[in-house]
Design a protein around this motif. Structure first.
Motif, PDB file in Angstrom:
ATOM      1  N   ALA A 114      -1.477  -5.295  11.582  1.00  0.00           N
ATOM      2  CA  ALA A 114      -1.700  -3.986  10.967  1.00  0.00           C
ATOM      3  C   ALA A 114      -2.965  -3.997  10.116  1.00  0.00           C
ATOM      4  CB  ALA A 114      -0.500  -3.616  10.105  1.00  0.00           C
ATOM      5  N   ASN A 115      -3.668  -2.873  10.122  1.00  0.00           N
ATOM      6  CA  ASN A 115      -4.815  -2.716   9.227  1.00  0.00           C
ATOM      7  C   ASN A 115      -4.353  -2.724   7.784  1.00  0.00           C
ATOM      8  OD1 ASN A 115      -6.552  -2.472  11.324  1.00  0.00           O
ATOM      9  ND2 ASN A 115      -7.118  -0.346  10.918  1.00  0.00           N
ATOM     10  N   LYS A 116      -5.208  -3.259   6.930  1.00  0.00           N
ATOM     11  CA  LYS A 116      -4.885  -3.236   5.505  1.00  0.00           C
ATOM     12  C   LYS A 116      -5.119  -1.821   4.962  1.00  0.00           C
ATOM     13  CE  LYS A 116      -7.723  -6.853   5.064  1.00  0.00           C
ATOM     14  NZ  LYS A 116      -7.713  -7.604   6.327  1.00  0.00           N
ATOM     15  N   VAL A 149      -4.769   0.960   1.418  1.00  0.00           N
ATOM     16  CA  VAL A 149      -4.572   1.158  -0.015  1.00  0.00           C
ATOM     17  C   VAL A 149      -3.627   2.353  -0.138  1.00  0.00           C
ATOM     18  CG1 VAL A 149      -5.708   1.531  -2.222  1.00  0.00           C
ATOM     19  CG2 VAL A 149      -6.952   0.393  -0.378  1.00  0.00           C
ATOM     20  N   ILE A 193      -2.428  -2.598  -2.286  1.00  0.00           N
ATOM     21  CA  ILE A 193      -3.137  -2.917  -1.045  1.00  0.00           C
ATOM     22  C   ILE A 193      -2.165  -3.734  -0.207  1.00  0.00           C
ATOM     23  CG2 ILE A 193      -5.151  -4.017   0.001  1.00  0.00           C
ATOM     24  CD1 ILE A 193      -6.605  -3.800  -2.640  1.00  0.00           C
ATOM     25  N   PHE A 217      -7.939 -10.413   0.012  1.00  0.00           N
ATOM     26  CA  PHE A 217      -8.266 -10.139   1.414  1.00  0.00           C
ATOM     27  C   PHE A 217      -9.486 -10.913   1.919  1.00  0.00           C
ATOM     28  CE2 PHE A 217      -9.304  -6.578  -1.430  1.00  0.00           C
ATOM     29  CZ  PHE A 217     -10.690  -6.520  -1.323  1.00  0.00           C
ATOM     30  N   GLY A 218      -9.723 -12.077   1.317  1.00  0.00           N
ATOM     31  CA  GLY A 218     -10.703 -12.990   1.907  1.00  0.00           C
ATOM     32  C   GLY A 218     -12.137 -12.835   1.458  1.00  0.00           C
ATOM     33  N   GLU A 224     -14.697  -8.174   5.847  1.00  0.00           N
ATOM     34  CA  GLU A 224     -13.473  -8.190   5.050  1.00  0.00           C
ATOM     35  C   GLU A 224     -13.105  -6.789   4.572  1.00  0.00           C
ATOM     36  OE1 GLU A 224     -16.018 -10.147   4.886  1.00  0.00           O
ATOM     37  OE2 GLU A 224     -15.384 -12.236   4.796  1.00  0.00           O
ATOM     38  N   ASP A 271     -11.408  -2.650   7.192  1.00  0.00           N
ATOM     39  CA  ASP A 271     -10.142  -1.892   7.196  1.00  0.00           C
ATOM     40  C   ASP A 271     -10.175  -0.762   6.170  1.00  0.00           C
ATOM     41  OD1 ASP A 271      -9.037  -3.447   9.117  1.00  0.00           O
ATOM     42  OD2 ASP A 271      -7.538  -4.410   7.844  1.00  0.00           O
ATOM     43  N   PHE A 272     -10.966  -0.947   5.131  1.00  0.00           N
ATOM     44  CA  PHE A 272     -10.906  -0.025   3.993  1.00  0.00           C
ATOM     45  C   PHE A 272     -11.967   1.075   4.040  1.00  0.00           C
ATOM     46  CE2 PHE A 272      -9.589  -4.240   2.223  1.00  0.00           C
ATOM     47  CZ  PHE A 272      -8.240  -3.954   2.044  1.00  0.00           C
ATOM     48  N   PRO A 308     -11.280  -1.661  -3.100  1.00  0.00           N
ATOM     49  CA  PRO A 308     -12.197  -2.021  -2.006  1.00  0.00           C
ATOM     50  C   PRO A 308     -13.042  -0.864  -1.471  1.00  0.00           C
ATOM     51  CG  PRO A 308      -9.884  -2.247  -1.323  1.00  0.00           C
ATOM     52  CD  PRO A 308      -9.869  -1.942  -2.786  1.00  0.00           C
TER      53      PRO A 308
END
Lengths: 263, 304
Positions: free
Chosen positions: A5-7, A9, A97, A232-233, B29, B32-33, B272
């Protein structure tokens, strides 16, 4: 295994809370559709109005009810940020998140795997992800053994919930509940042939479990709680030294097979 | 319609917002955001000629309104970047600059020469200010003589945009800023992290494996703003401001103090998408203040 799944917020609302002196079970709901979340994954929770808490708080997912877009977090009050979170009033809005990190490796369904005895070992607040994991194992046909440890009876949380999904064994250091001693000393570990261990808790406890697993030649995954900034890296702060060098526990973990770690 | 674009000499940014090295990975990274094409540029993780394992854990300590880090330039080296990472990120619709660090002048020169060959990388940010690596980095950033040499030699081989990231851990930042300008730097970015320290009182031990580390976040903003102002008055080349920028107002303040563009750093960890929010906020600010272009903000601080 991985987070497909996409992250996202997302904003959640706190709709129910159960509080103990050192911790709180917080149940959140979102109006959005929850992404698919796997046991062992975590969320990064924003703490509002707390200048001493600049970063988000990484918390493992305790339980998911995807149909109703509900997510539970078990929060231990360790510092200003977690105390602030635990003190939130019902209907408070909380930003997270998610989903972050990898997840525990689930076995094939029981009728295909040949795996008999799975033990989920949790110490203190480290029991948090094991409820969600236990439920998933139950759905795969297993009857998981939960081995929960704490300093004293007050540290053993969610007993009723754990009992819904498997057998519960307890150790406390002061003997106020279950057997007195450490989780690695519990008699159940000598009574059954353990095929698989999942473990989450303080690092010294996980290291003791890892060395026990190695001694009895048992498959074992642990979930690390290294300090992290982003989750998230991006920041490279939460690294663990593994047989591949420094890796981020937020993206390549938090779950590791003990053979990957230099413990 | 507000013109949000800004020029850093020949380098054009579609808006003044970039993301700071070490806080934005390789951009991937954040996919996604957010949509990376919404910001002016990204500065990817500090890259060195040889792979670096970085410092031991723990590398991070939270502080009031900020954090200390001691990552120590963990990266897989410039050749790995060229072969494995560049092909994945070269089509991002924004300016991708590579932050280059080293322990010797030769390290910087070699890395710059290798990156120069990458068509889609319009510039480098020379990192002479990492406080977390024993043998290098900051040594070049706190001595005008050493800085002079590294900028001169990199400039001699590197023909694209050369941004120099300055250390705040100096008595007078304008001395170093002027030195970099004289040696041909195209722009200056500042500030890198402030050298700091955190101690666990109960354990009576340092919180970082390296004892000291780099402080970032909103707590450094007033220091950063002051240094951007001083530097802006001392040089003619564009200044890129950073240090605790977390929202539109912060970004505007840096531009008023003299920044032509800004970088968002630590705030990316908490929110993010904050860089996009700030880019949109700058447009809104310009509209409200009747400005035709964002570049009018640079140095527009009113002292009357």
């Amino acid at each position: 295994m991985s987070s497909i799944a996409n992250k996202l917020v997302l904003d959640f609302i706190l709709y129910e809370k159960e509080e103990w002196p050192n911790s709180a079970l917080m149940k959140f709901k979102t109006t959005e559709i929850l992404p698919e979340i796997f046991p062992g994954q975590f969320v990064q929770v924003k703490v509002e109005d707390s200048p001493e808490t600049y970063l988000r708080r990484p918390l493992s997912v305790n339980f998911i009810d995807r149909g109703n877009s509900c997510l539970w977090l078990l929060v231990q009050k360790v510092g200003p940020g977690t105390r602030k979170l635990a003190a939130l009033a019902l209907d408070s809005k909380v930003n997270m998140i998610l989903p972050l990190g990898n997840s525990f490796s689930l076995p094939e369904p029981k009728k295909e795997s040949g795996i008999q005895n799975i033990v989920l070992i949790g110490g203190g607040i480290g029991t948090a992800p094991l409820l969600f994991l236990g439920k998933s194992l139950r759905e795969l046909g297993y009857l998981p053994n939960f081995l929960l440890g704490g300093r004293s009876a007050a540290d053993i949380l969610q007993l009723e919930e754990f009992r819904l999904y498997g057998k519960v064994f307890i150790t406390t250091q002061d003997g106020t509940l279950g057997e007195q001693g450490l989780v690695t000393e519990h008699s159940i570990l000598n009574e059954i042939q353990v095929d698989r261990i999942y473990c989450c808790g303080p690092k010294p406890m996980m290291q003791a479990v890892a060395s026990l697993a190695k001694k009895i030649n048992c498959w074992c995954e642990v979930s690390l709680e290294n300090l992290m900034a982003c989750g998230f890296g991006a920041c490279l702060c939460c690294v663990e030294k593994t047989n591949k060098g420094h890796v981020c526990t937020c993206t390549e973990g938090p779950v590791f097979n003990i053979n990957e770690l230099l413990w | 319609m507000v013109d949000l674009s800004v020029q850093l000499k020949a380098l054009r940014l579609k808006n003044p917002v970039m993301t700071a090295s070490g806080t934005f990975g390789y951009g991937e990274e954040y996919l996604d955001f957010m949509d990376l094409s919404r910001i002016g540029g990204i500065i990817v993780k500090g890259t060195t000629i040889r792979p670096r394992e970085g410092n031991d854990y723990p590398r991070m300590a939270e502080t009031a309104s900020g954090m200390l880090n001691a990552v120590g330039l963990q990266n897989k080296g410039v050749n790995y970047f060229v072969k494995n990472i560049y092909p994945r990120i070269c089509d991002f619709d924004t300016n991708v600059l590579v932050n280059v660090s080293g322990s010797t002048v030769e390290d910087y020169v070699q890395a710059a020469e290798i990156i120069q060959e990458l068509d889609k990388i319009p510039g480098i940010e020379l990192n002479v200010s990492c406080p977390n690596v024993k043998e290098g980095g900051m040594a070049f950033g706190v001595s005008a003589k050493a800085l002079c040499q590294v900028v001169k030699e990199v400039r001699a081989v590197y023909r694209k945009h050369l941004m120099l990231k300055l250390s705040p851990n100096v008595t007078d930042i304008t001395v170093l800023a002027k030195t970099a300008e004289e040696q041909g730097a195209d722009s200056l970015s500042l500030i890198n992290t402030l050298l700091g320290m955190a101690i666990d009182a109960e354990k009576q031990r340092p919180k970082l494996s390296t004892i000291t580390g780099g402080l970032s976040g909103p707590c450094v903003k007033p220091v950063a703003l002051r240094m951007v102002w001083q530097t802006y008055k001392a040089v003619k080349i564009p200044v890129v401001g950073m240090g605790g920028i977390s929202n539109t107002a912060d970004a505007i303040e840096f531009m008023l103090a003299g920044a032509s563009a800004i970088q968002v750093g630590t705030a990316n960890f908490i929110d993010p998408v904050v860089s996009v929010t700030i880019a949109e906020g700058i447009e809104d600010y310009c509209q409200r203040h009747g400005l035709k272009s964002a570049s009018e903000l640079t140095g527009a601080l009113r002292l009357d």
